[in-house]
Design a protein around this motif. Structure first.
Motif, PDB file in Angstrom:
ATOM      1  N   GLY A 125      -3.576  10.451   0.305  1.00 17.06           N
ATOM      2  CA  GLY A 125      -4.914  10.138  -0.061  1.00 17.06           C
ATOM      3  C   GLY A 125      -6.013  11.712   0.125  1.00 17.06           C
ATOM      4  O   GLY A 125      -6.772  10.828  -0.562  1.00 17.06           O
ATOM      5  N   ALA A 126      -5.466  12.249   0.744  1.00 17.74           N
ATOM      6  CA  ALA A 126      -5.900  13.266   0.386  1.00 17.74           C
ATOM      7  C   ALA A 126      -5.955  13.811  -1.208  1.00 17.74           C
ATOM      8  O   ALA A 126      -7.173  14.327  -2.193  1.00 17.74           O
ATOM      9  CB  ALA A 126      -5.708  14.641   1.433  1.00 17.74           C
ATOM     10  N   LEU A 127      -5.250  13.291  -1.921  1.00 17.32           N
ATOM     11  CA  LEU A 127      -4.538  13.806  -2.991  1.00 17.32           C
ATOM     12  C   LEU A 127      -6.103  12.925  -4.240  1.00 17.32           C
ATOM     13  O   LEU A 127      -6.800  13.525  -5.230  1.00 17.32           O
ATOM     14  CB  LEU A 127      -3.847  13.519  -3.545  1.00 17.32           C
ATOM     15  CG  LEU A 127      -2.493  14.226  -3.223  1.00 17.32           C
ATOM     16  CD1 LEU A 127      -0.992  14.134  -4.166  1.00 17.32           C
ATOM     17  CD2 LEU A 127      -2.784  15.952  -4.005  1.00 17.32           C
ATOM     18  N   ILE A 128      -6.531  11.644  -3.983  1.00 21.82           N
ATOM     19  CA  ILE A 128      -7.376  11.096  -4.401  1.00 21.82           C
ATOM     20  C   ILE A 128      -8.945  11.573  -3.933  1.00 21.82           C
ATOM     21  O   ILE A 128      -9.614  11.171  -4.455  1.00 21.82           O
ATOM     22  CB  ILE A 128      -7.307   9.330  -3.249  1.00 21.82           C
ATOM     23  CG1 ILE A 128      -5.305   8.983  -4.013  1.00 21.82           C
ATOM     24  CG2 ILE A 128      -8.115   8.917  -3.846  1.00 21.82           C
ATOM     25  CD1 ILE A 128      -5.644   7.689  -3.238  1.00 21.82           C
TER      26      ILE A 128
ATOM     27  N   LYS B 185      -9.602  14.535  -3.075  1.00 25.28           N
ATOM     28  CA  LYS B 185      -9.362  16.061  -3.854  1.00 25.28           C
ATOM     29  C   LYS B 185      -9.877  15.595  -5.449  1.00 25.28           C
ATOM     30  O   LYS B 185     -10.813  16.330  -5.855  1.00 25.28           O
ATOM     31  CB  LYS B 185      -8.017  16.782  -4.226  1.00 25.28           C
ATOM     32  CG  LYS B 185      -8.509  18.072  -4.856  1.00 25.28           C
ATOM     33  CD  LYS B 185      -6.989  18.875  -4.562  1.00 25.28           C
ATOM     34  CE  LYS B 185      -7.551  19.983  -5.018  1.00 25.28           C
ATOM     35  NZ  LYS B 185      -5.969  21.002  -4.831  1.00 25.28           N
ATOM     36  N   ALA B 186      -9.853  13.998  -5.850  1.00 25.48           N
ATOM     37  CA  ALA B 186      -9.477  13.783  -6.834  1.00 25.48           C
ATOM     38  C   ALA B 186     -11.270  13.255  -7.820  1.00 25.48           C
ATOM     39  O   ALA B 186     -12.217  13.150  -9.267  1.00 25.48           O
ATOM     40  CB  ALA B 186      -8.280  12.991  -8.241  1.00 25.48           C
ATOM     41  N   GLY B 187     -11.843  13.192  -5.953  1.00 27.39           N
ATOM     42  CA  GLY B 187     -13.498  12.837  -6.294  1.00 27.39           C
ATOM     43  C   GLY B 187     -13.052  11.134  -6.519  1.00 27.39           C
ATOM     44  O   GLY B 187     -14.261  10.914  -6.907  1.00 27.39           O
ATOM     45  N   ALA B 188     -12.138  10.432  -5.819  1.00 26.58           N
ATOM     46  CA  ALA B 188     -12.130   9.028  -5.837  1.00 26.58           C
ATOM     47  C   ALA B 188     -11.852   8.942  -4.119  1.00 26.58           C
ATOM     48  O   ALA B 188     -12.029   9.391  -3.573  1.00 26.58           O
ATOM     49  CB  ALA B 188     -10.518   8.784  -6.208  1.00 26.58           C
ATOM     50  N   ASP B 189     -12.708   7.067  -4.341  1.00 21.73           N
ATOM     51  CA  ASP B 189     -12.755   6.460  -3.620  1.00 21.73           C
ATOM     52  C   ASP B 189     -11.216   6.040  -3.222  1.00 21.73           C
ATOM     53  O   ASP B 189     -10.096   6.264  -1.849  1.00 21.73           O
ATOM     54  CB  ASP B 189     -13.760   5.020  -3.411  1.00 21.73           C
ATOM     55  CG  ASP B 189     -15.378   6.097  -3.951  1.00 21.73           C
ATOM     56  OD1 ASP B 189     -15.096   7.015  -3.329  1.00 21.73           O
ATOM     57  OD2 ASP B 189     -15.618   5.647  -4.261  1.00 21.73           O
TER      58      ASP B 189
ATOM     59  N   ASP C 131      -0.921   9.693 -12.051  1.00 22.92           N
ATOM     60  CA  ASP C 131      -0.211   8.810 -10.366  1.00 22.92           C
ATOM     61  C   ASP C 131      -0.445   9.839  -9.377  1.00 22.92           C
ATOM     62  O   ASP C 131       0.384  10.867  -9.230  1.00 22.92           O
ATOM     63  CB  ASP C 131       1.459   8.128 -10.805  1.00 22.92           C
ATOM     64  CG  ASP C 131       1.920   8.100  -9.513  1.00 22.92           C
ATOM     65  OD1 ASP C 131       0.785   7.682  -8.454  1.00 22.92           O
ATOM     66  OD2 ASP C 131       2.661   6.605  -9.565  1.00 22.92           O
ATOM     67  N   PRO C 132      -1.218   9.714  -8.026  1.00 23.38           N
ATOM     68  CA  PRO C 132      -1.337  10.706  -6.955  1.00 23.38           C
ATOM     69  C   PRO C 132       0.544  10.568  -6.364  1.00 23.38           C
ATOM     70  O   PRO C 132       0.363  11.431  -5.726  1.00 23.38           O
ATOM     71  CB  PRO C 132      -2.180  10.713  -5.909  1.00 23.38           C
ATOM     72  CG  PRO C 132      -2.596   8.874  -7.254  1.00 23.38           C
ATOM     73  CD  PRO C 132      -1.922   8.425  -7.999  1.00 23.38           C
ATOM     74  N   VAL C 133       1.357   9.431  -6.857  1.00 21.46           N
ATOM     75  CA  VAL C 133       2.229   9.298  -6.114  1.00 21.46           C
ATOM     76  C   VAL C 133       3.546  10.559  -6.602  1.00 21.46           C
ATOM     77  O   VAL C 133       4.428  10.833  -5.570  1.00 21.46           O
ATOM     78  CB  VAL C 133       2.438   8.164  -5.576  1.00 21.46           C
ATOM     79  CG1 VAL C 133       3.914   7.902  -5.163  1.00 21.46           C
ATOM     80  CG2 VAL C 133       1.059   7.156  -4.721  1.00 21.46           C
ATOM     81  N   ALA C 134       3.440  10.722  -8.063  1.00 20.12           N
ATOM     82  CA  ALA C 134       4.793  10.958  -8.498  1.00 20.12           C
ATOM     83  C   ALA C 134       4.920  12.060  -8.063  1.00 20.12           C
ATOM     84  O   ALA C 134       6.095  12.406  -8.437  1.00 20.12           O
ATOM     85  CB  ALA C 134       4.024  10.706  -9.952  1.00 20.12           C
ATOM     86  N   LEU C 135       4.009  13.335  -8.135  1.00 22.84           N
ATOM     87  CA  LEU C 135       4.539  14.587  -8.432  1.00 22.84           C
ATOM     88  C   LEU C 135       5.677  14.664  -7.075  1.00 22.84           C
ATOM     89  O   LEU C 135       6.406  15.571  -5.956  1.00 22.84           O
ATOM     90  CB  LEU C 135       3.521  15.889  -8.165  1.00 22.84           C
ATOM     91  CG  LEU C 135       4.182  17.112  -8.547  1.00 22.84           C
ATOM     92  CD1 LEU C 135       4.920  17.290  -9.165  1.00 22.84           C
ATOM     93  CD2 LEU C 135       3.035  17.585  -8.847  1.00 22.84           C
ATOM     94  N   ALA C 136       4.412  14.515  -5.071  1.00 23.74           N
ATOM     95  CA  ALA C 136       5.267  14.131  -4.299  1.00 23.74           C
ATOM     96  C   ALA C 136       6.598  13.584  -4.493  1.00 23.74           C
ATOM     97  O   ALA C 136       7.777  13.954  -3.325  1.00 23.74           O
ATOM     98  CB  ALA C 136       4.178  13.675  -3.268  1.00 23.74           C
TER      99      ALA C 136
END
Length: 595
Positions: free
Chosen positions: A178-181, A183-187, A294-299
């Motif tokens: 969620g913090a990455l989302i 940081k990307a400027g998204a809701d 995809d913000p999940v992929a790297l983690a």
């Protein structure tokens, strides 16, 4: 009498006529855009008879074409009727460009936007617009309208995946992503990859063959709240307590309503992996699309210590199982008992099944005798399994899903005597495998930058192979995991500690034989260069299974390569020997003896 495929093409053309379409595009992908497709979504197979993992069919009023990549040029000719389809390259040019050259201005081309990425859809629309051709996003797939009876979707329940095996709770993961989302400027982010939302929620399933996931789509908010859209009947009663606060569950059909309610919201979505339909609907409802990975992929790709320990443990038990199979195979051949590809694959799985943590194969076993190994993604189940023959090469590429990890290994085996040329080619493949395994590289290096290490010795002799050198592997998830890979084609994702990736150079001669040597390796800091000017990484092999020394030409190996092979085999012996006994231990001892 017309064939079933001819009848299906006629039915689809009838649907096209009702929709006033001049062409219809059907890729292998379904609405989830994963590599593996459940039986009820195998639209390309139904339409063409082609079973490969990548391909696309274009149906026009009076002709049809099927597009495949270099892995399937042999297979497609065996499975798809040339009287019904022309054979085309999937990679020589985009299929929409091919259409622009084969259709007149004013034509209409239909697509199911659920089966294509937004990036593909936008590029196709732009290219076809220039040619005066209209790209039509269809509300219903013509194949679905014609496919009767269609297999039912699976109904196996979802499984709760232990936090102790995951290394983190769902709440921890959701807050971090969620913090990455934010940081990307998204809701909110569209989490469309099945393994991504299963990893987030610490759940697994049985909806996709060989991948322990359930079907669905998720919306993850910047504050860590999440909604999963899936078949609610599949969820265990105690799932709410398992995933923790902030997670809601709705029927999959409710996704459209949720996307339509995003007016004014900033939606993070990957245009290269998420389907076009979802993003187009959100945009039409007034959401602002923010294109991003995809913000999940790297983690997910960078295994935490608990996940990595599971990968290590699963590879040790897999090493025992596959080594027992190889010992059995050598004994069978020595006693003149030659089996077919199906018997060999079943026997290999029987050794894996003996461990209680084994769940299923991580992909369909490639059990390929002789010339069949020239098809690098060969599947014996698509025809009559071939018998082993003396004085030939056998290739077996297989993997396992264990409760704590996923494996994938390829070994090429001498069945009797092999030719000097075959030894030369296997040795060139080995040299490339060693070069990649021993690579040291600075932080920020991508797999594309390392790919040539594995190909260099083949290239020097005028040879190559038509597949990537390495793919990511998940933790009791997909055996083909992104975002990292090692391949010729562009991939800027930097390799990072905790990633697991394959090292699998090969060589294939159509109608003759195939060669591949594959280990899974993990990225880790290079301790020998600790404190160096640049932070440097290296690889460590997870796979611990003997390679067949009978196929190597020692004269083509230098002293460092021989030392590598001997060190690797000593490590295999030291790790596996306490877990084997009798004739199997004796086999391991000779299989890992110094070259």
């Amino acid at each position: 009498m017309s064939s079933p495929i001819a009848s299906r093409l006629a039915a689809v053309r009838s649907e096209m006529a009702q929709l006033n379409l001049d062409a219809f595009i059907q890729p292998r992908a379904d609405e989830y855009l994963g590599e593996y497709v459940p039986a009820h979504n195998e639209r390309l197979l139904w339409l063409s008879g082609f079973t490969g993992s990548a391909g696309m069919a274009i149906v026009m009023k009076n002709s049809a074409a099927i597009f495949v990549d270099g892995r399937y040029v042999v297979q497609v000719r065996q499975q798809v009727d040339a009287a019904l389809y022309s054979y085309q390259s999937l990679t020589d040019m985009p299929q929409y460009q091919w259409l622009a050259e084969h259709l007149p201005s004013g034509s209409r081309v239909g697509v199911d936007p659920r089966c294509h990425t937004l990036a593909w859809f936008d590029e196709a629309k732009m290219a076809l617009d220039k040619a005066g051709i209209e790209l039509v996003a269809l509300a219903r797939n013509p194949v679905d309208s014609c496919w009767q009876p269609r297999p039912a979707a699976g109904n196996a329940p979802a499984q709760l995946f232990s936090d102790a095996l995951a290394g983190k709770t769902s709440g921890q993961k959701r807050r971090e992503i969620g913090a990455l989302i934010q940081k990307a400027g998204a809701d909110v982010a569209l989490v469309s990859a099945l393994d991504s939302f299963c990893w987030l929620l610490n759940i697994r399933g049985q909806d996709i063959p060989r991948i322990p996931v359930i079907l669905g789509t998720a919306l993850l908010y910047a504050d860590g709240r999440m909604t999963l859209f899936t078949r609610l009947e599949k969820l265990p009663e105690d799932i709410a307590a398992h995933v923790g606060e902030g997670v809601s569950f709705r029927e999959e059909a409710a996704l459209n309503e949720a996307l339509s309610a995003l007016n004014g919201k900033k939606l993070l979505a990957d245009p290269h992996t998420a389907n076009a339909a979802s993003q187009l609907q959100a945009k039409a409802a007034g959401a602002k699309l923010i294109a991003g990975s995809d913000p999940v992929a790297l983690a997910k790709a960078c295994k935490n210590p608990t996940e990595m320990q599971g990968m290590i443990d699963s590879h040790i038990r897999d090493g025992v199982a596959v080594s027992r199979f190889l010992a059995w195979l050598d004994n069978e051949v020595a006693n003149g008992r030659l089996h077919d590809e199906a018997v060999l694959a079943d026997k290999l799985e029987s050794f894996r099944k003996q461990h209680p943590q084994y769940r299923e194969p991580s992909f369909d076993t490639i059990s390929a005798a002789g010339s069949n190994a020239a098809m690098c993604h060969y599947n014996y189940a698509n025809g009559t399994p071939k018998m082993l023959e003396m004085n030939s090469i056998y290739l077996v590429d297989s993997g396992a899903q264990y409760q704590d990890g996923t494996t994938d290994v390829t070994r090429t085996i001498a069945i009797g005597k092999v030719t000097d040329e075959q030894k030369k080619l296997v040795t060139l493949v080995l040299k490339g495998h060693i070069a990649l395994d021993q690579a040291r590289f600075p932080k920020g290096t991508s797999g594309q930058q390392l790919d040539m290490l594995a190909r260099q010795y083949l290239w020097q002799q005028g040879f190559d192979y038509d597949h990537g050198t390495g793919h990511g592997v998940g933790h009791y998830l997909s055996v083909h995991e992104g975002p990292q890979r090692i391949a010729k084609n562009h991939n800027a994702v930097a390799l990072a500690p905790g990633m697991v990736i394959s090292n699998e150079p090969g060589y294939y001669r159509e109608g003759a034989f195939g060669i591949r040597l594959e280990n899974l390796i993990t990225v880790k800091p290079c301790t020998e260069l600790a404190g160096a000017e640049r932070e440097t990484y290296c690889f460590e092999a997870l796979t611990l299974i003997p390679m067949d020394k009978r196929l190597f030409d020692k004269a083509l190996l230098n002293a460092d390569e021989i030392a590598w092979l001997n060190r690797y085999h000593q490590r295999v012996y030291d790790t596996l020997s306490p877990r084997l006994s009798g004739s199997e231990l004796a086999w391991l001892q000779q299989a890992t003896a110094a070259l």
